[in-house]
Design a protein around this motif. Sequence first.
Motif, PDB file in Angstrom:
ATOM      1  N   ARG A  47       0.641  -1.725   0.023  1.00 22.40           N
ATOM      2  CA  ARG A  47      -0.368  -0.176   0.086  1.00 22.40           C
ATOM      3  C   ARG A  47       0.734   0.872   0.468  1.00 22.40           C
ATOM      4  NH1 ARG A  47      -5.682  -1.129   2.203  1.00 22.40           N
ATOM      5  NH2 ARG A  47      -5.542  -3.005   2.238  1.00 22.40           N
ATOM      6  N   ASN A  48       2.058   1.679  -0.604  1.00 23.06           N
ATOM      7  CA  ASN A  48       2.850   2.283  -0.509  1.00 23.06           C
ATOM      8  C   ASN A  48       2.543   3.151  -2.045  1.00 23.06           C
ATOM      9  OD1 ASN A  48       4.948   3.848  -1.251  1.00 23.06           O
ATOM     10  ND2 ASN A  48       6.370   2.648  -0.549  1.00 23.06           N
ATOM     11  N   LYS A  49       1.464   3.868  -2.011  1.00 19.38           N
ATOM     12  CA  LYS A  49       1.231   5.050  -2.801  1.00 19.38           C
ATOM     13  C   LYS A  49       2.047   5.519  -3.922  1.00 19.38           C
ATOM     14  CE  LYS A  49      -2.451   8.242  -3.695  1.00 19.38           C
ATOM     15  NZ  LYS A  49      -3.306   8.993  -2.836  1.00 19.38           N
ATOM     16  N   ASP A  50       2.811   6.271  -2.622  1.00 18.00           N
ATOM     17  CA  ASP A  50       4.019   7.130  -3.533  1.00 18.00           C
ATOM     18  C   ASP A  50       4.878   6.274  -4.646  1.00 18.00           C
ATOM     19  OD1 ASP A  50       3.154   9.446  -2.679  1.00 18.00           O
ATOM     20  OD2 ASP A  50       4.357   9.054  -1.148  1.00 18.00           O
ATOM     21  N   GLU A  51       5.623   5.017  -3.985  1.00 18.98           N
ATOM     22  CA  GLU A  51       5.797   4.351  -4.718  1.00 18.98           C
ATOM     23  C   GLU A  51       5.480   3.436  -6.175  1.00 18.98           C
ATOM     24  OE1 GLU A  51      10.027   1.894  -5.419  1.00 18.98           O
ATOM     25  OE2 GLU A  51       9.014   3.530  -4.291  1.00 18.98           O
ATOM     26  N   PHE A  52       4.194   3.551  -5.896  1.00 23.68           N
ATOM     27  CA  PHE A  52       3.053   2.988  -6.643  1.00 23.68           C
ATOM     28  C   PHE A  52       3.005   3.894  -8.274  1.00 23.68           C
ATOM     29  CE2 PHE A  52      -0.773   3.460  -8.980  1.00 23.68           C
ATOM     30  CZ  PHE A  52      -0.908   2.062  -9.896  1.00 23.68           C
ATOM     31  N   PHE A  53       2.827   4.962  -8.162  1.00 18.85           N
ATOM     32  CA  PHE A  53       3.193   6.244  -9.181  1.00 18.85           C
ATOM     33  C   PHE A  53       4.516   6.416  -9.681  1.00 18.85           C
ATOM     34  CE2 PHE A  53      -1.098   7.035  -6.841  1.00 18.85           C
ATOM     35  CZ  PHE A  53      -1.622   7.248  -7.238  1.00 18.85           C
ATOM     36  N   ARG A  54       5.456   6.262  -8.710  1.00 18.22           N
ATOM     37  CA  ARG A  54       6.604   6.428  -9.904  1.00 18.22           C
ATOM     38  C   ARG A  54       7.115   5.610  -9.750  1.00 18.22           C
ATOM     39  NH1 ARG A  54      11.498   5.262  -8.862  1.00 18.22           N
ATOM     40  NH2 ARG A  54      11.200   3.425  -7.631  1.00 18.22           N
ATOM     41  N   LEU A  55       7.125   4.091  -9.634  1.00 23.00           N
ATOM     42  CA  LEU A  55       7.035   2.758 -10.848  1.00 23.00           C
ATOM     43  C   LEU A  55       6.415   2.972 -11.858  1.00 23.00           C
ATOM     44  CD1 LEU A  55       7.706   0.058  -7.564  1.00 23.00           C
ATOM     45  CD2 LEU A  55       9.141   1.171  -9.534  1.00 23.00           C
ATOM     46  N   THR A  56       4.574   3.200 -11.822  1.00 27.41           N
ATOM     47  CA  THR A  56       3.991   3.138 -13.393  1.00 27.41           C
ATOM     48  C   THR A  56       4.816   4.426 -13.822  1.00 27.41           C
ATOM     49  OG1 THR A  56       2.142   4.482 -11.708  1.00 27.41           O
ATOM     50  CG2 THR A  56       2.132   1.923 -11.801  1.00 27.41           C
ATOM     51  N   ASP A  57       5.090   5.656 -12.924  1.00 31.42           N
ATOM     52  CA  ASP A  57       5.068   6.189 -14.347  1.00 31.42           C
ATOM     53  C   ASP A  57       6.543   6.122 -15.122  1.00 31.42           C
ATOM     54  OD1 ASP A  57       3.165   8.264 -13.712  1.00 31.42           O
ATOM     55  OD2 ASP A  57       4.315   9.800 -12.358  1.00 31.42           O
ATOM     56  N   GLU A  58       7.826   5.691 -14.784  1.00 33.50           N
ATOM     57  CA  GLU A  58       9.013   4.422 -15.089  1.00 33.50           C
ATOM     58  C   GLU A  58       8.831   3.599 -16.024  1.00 33.50           C
ATOM     59  OE1 GLU A  58      13.096   2.952 -13.973  1.00 33.50           O
ATOM     60  OE2 GLU A  58      11.814   3.677 -12.505  1.00 33.50           O
ATOM     61  N   LEU A  59       7.724   2.589 -16.000  1.00 38.32           N
ATOM     62  CA  LEU A  59       7.227   1.649 -16.958  1.00 38.32           C
ATOM     63  C   LEU A  59       6.223   2.775 -17.881  1.00 38.32           C
ATOM     64  CD1 LEU A  59       6.481  -1.183 -17.620  1.00 38.32           C
ATOM     65  CD2 LEU A  59       4.494  -1.461 -15.380  1.00 38.32           C
ATOM     66  N   LYS A  60       5.899   3.626 -18.051  1.00 32.43           N
ATOM     67  CA  LYS A  60       5.184   4.134 -19.055  1.00 32.43           C
ATOM     68  C   LYS A  60       6.264   4.819 -20.222  1.00 32.43           C
ATOM     69  CE  LYS A  60       0.941   5.533 -16.809  1.00 32.43           C
ATOM     70  NZ  LYS A  60      -0.312   7.611 -15.548  1.00 32.43           N
ATOM     71  N   MET A  61       7.133   5.352 -19.237  1.00 30.94           N
ATOM     72  CA  MET A  61       7.706   6.358 -20.225  1.00 30.94           C
ATOM     73  C   MET A  61       9.361   4.804 -20.603  1.00 30.94           C
ATOM     74  SD  MET A  61       9.612   8.500 -17.703  1.00 30.94           S
ATOM     75  CE  MET A  61      11.159   9.130 -18.071  1.00 30.94           C
ATOM     76  N   ILE A  62       8.866   4.018 -20.723  1.00 34.44           N
ATOM     77  CA  ILE A  62      10.215   3.107 -21.244  1.00 34.44           C
ATOM     78  C   ILE A  62       8.772   2.256 -22.104  1.00 34.44           C
ATOM     79  CG2 ILE A  62      11.245   2.836 -19.170  1.00 34.44           C
ATOM     80  CD1 ILE A  62      10.450   0.117 -19.065  1.00 34.44           C
ATOM     81  N   SER A  63       7.877   2.000 -21.625  1.00 33.61           N
ATOM     82  CA  SER A  63       6.347   0.870 -22.972  1.00 33.61           C
ATOM     83  C   SER A  63       6.570   2.085 -24.075  1.00 33.61           C
ATOM     84  CB  SER A  63       5.354   0.690 -22.002  1.00 33.61           C
ATOM     85  OG  SER A  63       5.597   0.421 -21.158  1.00 33.61           O
TER      86      SER A  63
END
Length: 63
Positions: A47-63
């Motif tokens: 339930r780490n919201k900040d980490e979730f958003f950071r990681l999903t943003d990173e995933l979007k950038m490389i997709s």
Amino acid sequence: MEKRLLNSPQQSEENVSQLAEQVLNQALKEYRKEKLREKIDEALTNRNKDEFFRLTDELKMIS
């Protein structure tokens, strides 16, 4: 001046090298995406919201 023939050994080596580099880059990209997905799942579990958003943003950038 050096002429390069279309199917010369040097040209073939360059093509193989370029293809190998493309395959390696794609494999590395897929590996990185899988690791990010694992970390995203972990962030959700924790339930780490900040980490979730950071990681999903990173995933979007490389997709």
